[in-house]
Write an enzyme that holds these catalytic residues in place. Structure first.
Site, PDB file in Angstrom:
ATOM      1  N   LYS A 178       0.916  -1.244   0.115  1.00  0.00           N
ATOM      2  CA  LYS A 178      -0.127  -0.096  -0.021  1.00  0.00           C
ATOM      3  C   LYS A 178       0.970   1.115   0.024  1.00  0.00           C
ATOM      4  CE  LYS A 178      -2.618   3.466   1.584  1.00  0.00           C
ATOM      5  NZ  LYS A 178      -1.757   4.533   1.127  1.00  0.00           N
ATOM      6  N   GLU A 253       8.785   1.700  11.251  1.00  0.00           N
ATOM      7  CA  GLU A 253       9.946   2.869  10.955  1.00  0.00           C
ATOM      8  C   GLU A 253       9.190   4.205  11.097  1.00  0.00           C
ATOM      9  OE1 GLU A 253      13.129   2.211  11.050  1.00  0.00           O
ATOM     10  OE2 GLU A 253      13.129   0.172  10.365  1.00  0.00           O
ATOM     11  N   CYS A 287      13.146  11.175   7.346  1.00  0.00           N
ATOM     12  CA  CYS A 287      12.904  10.834   8.831  1.00  0.00           C
ATOM     13  C   CYS A 287      14.172  11.072   9.697  1.00  0.00           C
ATOM     14  CB  CYS A 287      12.604   9.381   8.951  1.00  0.00           C
ATOM     15  SG  CYS A 287      13.717   8.142   8.045  1.00  0.00           S
ATOM     16  N   GLU A 388       8.213  16.435  15.024  1.00  0.00           N
ATOM     17  CA  GLU A 388       9.011  16.348  13.932  1.00  0.00           C
ATOM     18  C   GLU A 388       8.138  17.356  13.001  1.00  0.00           C
ATOM     19  OE1 GLU A 388       7.954  12.604  11.612  1.00  0.00           O
ATOM     20  OE2 GLU A 388      10.088  12.628  11.198  1.00  0.00           O
TER      21      GLU A 388
END
Ligand code: NDP
Length: 495
Positions: A178, A253, A287, A388
């Site tokens: 996906k 992750e 990331c 973040e």
């Protein structure tokens, strides 16, 4: 029918639209214009893809294929990706707006994952156990899990997919992918190479659409054995709890707020380059972005000035051009989120040294750009230092000594990566020991490899991708007991 380019899912070896015939448009972040359509799938498509993957896992040619043959297929796929690297990289750029130079670099490197894990496929070994029982032979086998769902984000679609696909397939699983609703095209284009390489039908399938619709349905599907997810921490938490309902294996992750620490004894010019590439590469949409730049107070002024001076030279523009150094943000909602964080930083009291807005150049007006932005005098408790952003915003935080640097570095819910710039080897080792993060770089930043395990401490994730350990996350161990005695003993006699 629209005149946009159309991409199709691969399910059970067939290219197909969604069961409902609905489509999602996908836009080019540089022009802001729609350029392609992908199927907007629903529950029926999820059922079909999972059933195909389950059939391919349980019976058929893939289930009968030996590990050496699996490895050869993966290596063939690697060769085909190398052949088509330029085409796939250009597709990625249209979808996610990252620099062609970076995406081509990634695509040219990706075959190594398929060669490495293809090579590992027939080195998955069990062991003979030293038995404590008479006349019993026991051993372990390591077996694949079954159907793996791979869910990927928009920033590096094919690379982050590869980190899942290569070990999952090497271990003998089948996969339903996906991709992000914003960047599905390169994943769908990759599927043709699986067919060309000779993977049996149903081994790799795709389901495009919205995360809250098809993503959720895949994660909670009873025939799915594992979910391998890369994305934001809030989505990761929701995936984790969904998967727990029927005890699935999970790899997560997630995000980061990584510290990049510059000591006064560092090679300052190198450290400044590392700070810039740590945050402005990929427009900060990684990331592992070194979004907190910790600088020792005695060089704080000097480093801040040099970082600003170098960032100021960044060329914003068409990501396909080799002269462009910073591209647009991948999605419009993300562009708006980044701009909101600039307000958050200002309201929190940080001083804006550079950027802090959309660029004014006419040529960039349609693209989703944000200027490289640098805030000074950031305190680690400010929101800009804790959350973040996933954009080109750097926060510079001063510190006085090693203990303070370590305490600030670890004072975050995340633990994905960190950088340390110093000439002192003892300090370097102390920091690599004591920083709570899955990757620590010394006098460099942003290096990744198929050989090096990658993943998060704390809320940055669970499990590891890359390196030999990655394949363990796609295997389970079976113990086998073989009784070699002539006679089975009376069960009512206790011994
Ligand atoms: P999201 O978490 O929004 O989405 C990631 C994927 O999950 C997308 O495919 C999304 O689909 C899907 N999804 C959304 N909701 C659900 C759900 N309820 N169930 C299942 N799947 C769902 O992340 P972004 O795409 O915004 O990517 C950016 C994030 O990824 C950043 O936080 C970044 O740190 C992280 N990231 C982590 C990396 C790592 O290795 N640690 C590497 C790269 C990125 P849809 O797009 O349709 O919503």
């Amino acid at each position: 029918m629209s005149n946009l380019e159309r991409f199709y899912n691969l399910v059970d070896g067939n290219y197909q639209a969604s069961a409902t015939g609905c489509w999602l448009t996908t836009a080019n972040p540089y022009t802001g214009a729609d350029w392609a359509e992908v199927p907007q799938c629903g529950i029926d498509d999820v059922e079909q893809a999972v059933a195909a993957a389950y059939r391919a896992f349980s019976s058929g040619p893939w289930a009968r294929l030996n590990a050496t043959a699996r490895g050869k297929l993966l290596r063939r796929l690697g060769d085909l990706i190398a052949r088509d690297a330029e085409k796939l990289a250009a597709l990625e750029v249209r979808d996610n707006g990252k620099l062609y130079a970076e995406m081509l670099g990634q695509l040219r490197y990706l075959p190594e994952w398929y060669y490495y894990f293809g090579g590992l496929a027939d080195k998955i070994e069990g062991g003979v156990l030293p038995s404590d029982k008479a006349e019993v032979f026991s051993y372990t086998k390591r077996e694949p899990l079954g159907v793996v769902v791979a869910i990927t984000p928009w920033n590096s679609p094919l690379m982050l997919l590869t980190w899942k696909l290569a070990p999952a397939l090497a271990a003998g699983n089948t996969v339903v992918i996906k991709p992000s609703e914003f960047t599905s095209c390169s994943t769908l284009a990759l599927m043709a190479l699986f067919k060309e390489a000779g993977f049996p039908d149903g081994v790799v399938n795709t389901v495009t659409g919205f995360g809250h619709e098809v993503g959720t349905a895949l994660v909670s599907h009873p025939l799915v054995a594992k979910v391998a997810f890369t994305g934001g921490d809030a989505t990761g938490a929701s995936v984790y709890s969904q998967a727990a309902k029927n005890i699935k294996h999970v790899t997560l992750e997630l995000g980061g707020k990584s510290p990049n620490i510059i000591f006064a004894d560092a090679h300052i010019e190198n450290a400044v380059k590392g700070a810039i590439s740590g945050i402005f590469a990929a427009s900060g949409q990684t990331c592992i972005a070194g979004s907190r730049l910790l600088v020792q107070r005695s060089v704080y002024q000097q480093v801040s000035e040099k970082v600003v001076a170098l960032a100021r030279t960044a060329q914003l523009g068409d990501p396909m051009l080799s002269t462009t150094q910073v591209g647009p943000i991948t999605t419009l909602p993300q562009r708006d989120k980044v701009l909101q964080y600039i307000d958050v930083a200002r309201e929190g009291g940080a001083e804006c040294l550079l950027g802090g807005k959309r660029p004014e150049a006419e040529a960039l007006a349609n693209g989703w750009f944000v200027e490289p932005t640098i805030f000074a005098d950031v305190h680690n408790q400010m929101r800009i230092a804790r959350e973040e952003v996933f954009g080109p915003i750097l926060s510079i935080i001063p510190f006085d000594d090693d203990d303070e640097a370590l305490s600030i570095a670890n004072d975050t819910p995340y633990g994905l990566a960190a950088g340390v710039w110093t000439a002192d080897i003892r300090r370097a080792f102390r920091f690599t020991d004591q920083i709570r993060a899955g990757t620590v770089w010394v006098n460099t930043y942003r290096a990744v490899s198929f050989m090096a395990p990658f993943g998060g401490y704390k809320q940055s994730g669970i499990g590891r991708e890359n390196g030999q350990v990655a394949i363990d996350d796609y295997l389970q161990t079976k113990s086998v007991w073989v009784n070699l005695a002539e006679e089975v003993l009376n069960p009512f006699v206790m011994r």
